[in-house]
Design an enzyme around this catalytic site. Structure first.
Site, mmCIF file in Angstrom:
data_model
loop_
_atom_site.group_PDB
_atom_site.id
_atom_site.type_symbol
_atom_site.label_atom_id
_atom_site.label_comp_id
_atom_site.label_asym_id
_atom_site.label_seq_id
_atom_site.Cartn_x
_atom_site.Cartn_y
_atom_site.Cartn_z
ATOM 1 N N LYS A 152 50.975 41.815 48.243
ATOM 2 C CA LYS A 152 51.039 43.231 47.873
ATOM 3 C C LYS A 152 52.458 43.753 48.052
ATOM 4 O O LYS A 152 53.072 43.581 49.104
ATOM 5 C CB LYS A 152 50.054 44.033 48.730
ATOM 6 C CG LYS A 152 49.934 45.498 48.333
ATOM 7 C CD LYS A 152 48.886 46.204 49.172
ATOM 8 C CE LYS A 152 48.740 47.661 48.776
ATOM 9 N NZ LYS A 152 47.731 48.357 49.599
ATOM 10 N N CYS A 171 44.651 47.216 45.966
ATOM 11 C CA CYS A 171 44.325 48.541 46.477
ATOM 12 C C CYS A 171 45.018 49.623 45.647
ATOM 13 O O CYS A 171 44.902 49.651 44.435
ATOM 14 C CB CYS A 171 44.675 48.629 47.954
ATOM 15 S SG CYS A 171 44.003 50.087 48.784
ATOM 16 N N GLU A 206 39.607 42.848 48.143
ATOM 17 C CA GLU A 206 40.699 42.918 49.119
ATOM 18 C C GLU A 206 40.175 42.690 50.540
ATOM 19 O O GLU A 206 39.172 43.261 50.942
ATOM 20 C CB GLU A 206 41.370 44.290 49.044
ATOM 21 C CG GLU A 206 42.474 44.496 50.067
ATOM 22 C CD GLU A 206 42.951 45.933 50.142
ATOM 23 O OE1 GLU A 206 44.032 46.163 50.709
ATOM 24 O OE2 GLU A 206 42.239 46.828 49.638
#
Length: 354
Positions: A165, A218, A96
């Protein structure tokens, strides 16, 4: 919670029956898990399983976002991606927010674009966690925390897909009640001009040269069900910047929780982080032997991608059975409550009143 009934004024037979039923249920759960593990004592690989390379460059969080460190950060990922291996990786994976820049700016710059192209060999795919920007129709830009798929042919490096995301971190990536918080001088912790914007609900990423993959960026790996939307992928990829945790138990907890997504879905999961813990986890939730980079390690994981297991009950029905049990529990509570409340006008034998 079944032992709590031993404290309640209910019949001994009912207490014993509930305790026995609970023991049988727990034994069945344990036996089911043991049977599933014994049926796949080792990770299973398809004959055409691609070889992946997870790159962990051990970039310190405080140093990463200094503008003059972009070249050093890129060079670290460049060196590890080109490191010789017994079998050339089919897929390179960077974590990420791997680079301290907006990826659109690098692609638009001829020098950086050329360097990025040269990292990827013809026929390879690069999956990179990156910050992405697009023009906002209302003015300015919208920013996304993204996983981008690059594919290299003989000449050029092309973007073949991306995932934005969906579940953003409150206060880390966006501020709830953003306009009001902005007027109060409060903003999120992202290294961008503005908060991140959420992407659409998770769907598998399908791109040339890449088995269908469900990205989870994440802390999205902490949520059950996000990996089970849409068509069933071949694997799950969790790219995460666990450098925020430092050398604490946080990265180990994140690794452990992420493994439950593999157990729930019956899918292998690959974790890529900049400072650890990066790992390859099989479809039973076990870290593949020696396929892990711990905290503070600089290196790569070269591994074949484990095969998926058969679809699990959770991958088929999700939280439906649990919701059904809650509904039955609520009905049982209501029924018991109605029995305990005596209707008005009943006789009280103790007083001789009719």
């Amino acid at each position: 919670s079944a032992p709590a009934t031993l404290m309640l004024p209910v019949r001994r037979l009912a207490q014993a029956g509930l305790m026995i039923a609970t023991g049988v249920a727990l034994t069945a759960l344990y036996a089911g898990g043991a049977g599933r593990l014994s049926a796949a004592a080792r990770p299973i690989y398809a004959k055409d399983a691609p070889t992946i390379r997870v790159v962990q460059a051990d970039i310190d969080q405080k140093e990463k976002w200094r503008p003059d460190n972009l070249n050093a950060v890129f060079t670290a990922y460049e060196e590890l991606s080109r490191r010789p291996a017994g079998r050339r990786p089919d897929i390179l994976i960077w974590p990420e927010g791997a680079l301290p820049a907006v990826i659109d700016d690098l692609i638009a710059d001829p020098g950086w674009s050329r360097r990025l192209r040269d990292v990827v060999q013809p026929g390879q795919t690069l999956l990179m966690g990156a910050n992405r920007a697009e023009r906002n129709p209302r003015g300015g830009y919208r920013y996304f925390n993204t996983l981008i798929a690059f594919r290299r042919d003989e000449q050029a490096l092309r973007v073949t897909g991306f995932y934005d995301k969906h579940r953003l971190v409150p206060f880390g990536e966006f501020i709830p009640l953003g306009d009001l918080a902005g007027r109060l001088g409060i903003r999120s912790l992202v290294h961008m001009e503005d908060d991140f914007s959420p992407g659409p609900p998770p769907r598998p990423l399908v791109a040339p040269g890449l088995p269908a993959v469900q990205p989870l960026i994440c802390y999205e790996a902490l949520f059950p069900g996000l990996a089970g939307r849409g068509p069933r992928p071949a694997w799950i990829l969790n790219v995460s910047n666990d450098a925020w945790f430092g050398r604490t138990s946080g990265p180990w907890q994140h690794l452990n929780i992420a493994s439950y997504r593999a157990i729930e879905q019956g899918l292998p999961i690959v974790r890529a982080t900049p400072t650890g813990v990066s790992a390859v986890i099989d479809a039973q939730g076990r870290v593949v032997h020696d396929k892990r980079l711990t905290l503070g390690e600089f290196g790569v994981i070269d591994a074949r991608l484990p095969s998926a297991a058969a679809p699990t009950p959770y991958s088929r029905w999700g939280d439906g059975p649990f919701a059904g049990l809650l509904f039955l529990s609520a009905l049982a509570w209501l029924a018991g409550r109605r029995r305990r409340i005596r209707p008005h006008g009943d006789a009280d034998p103790a007083l001789g009143i009719t």
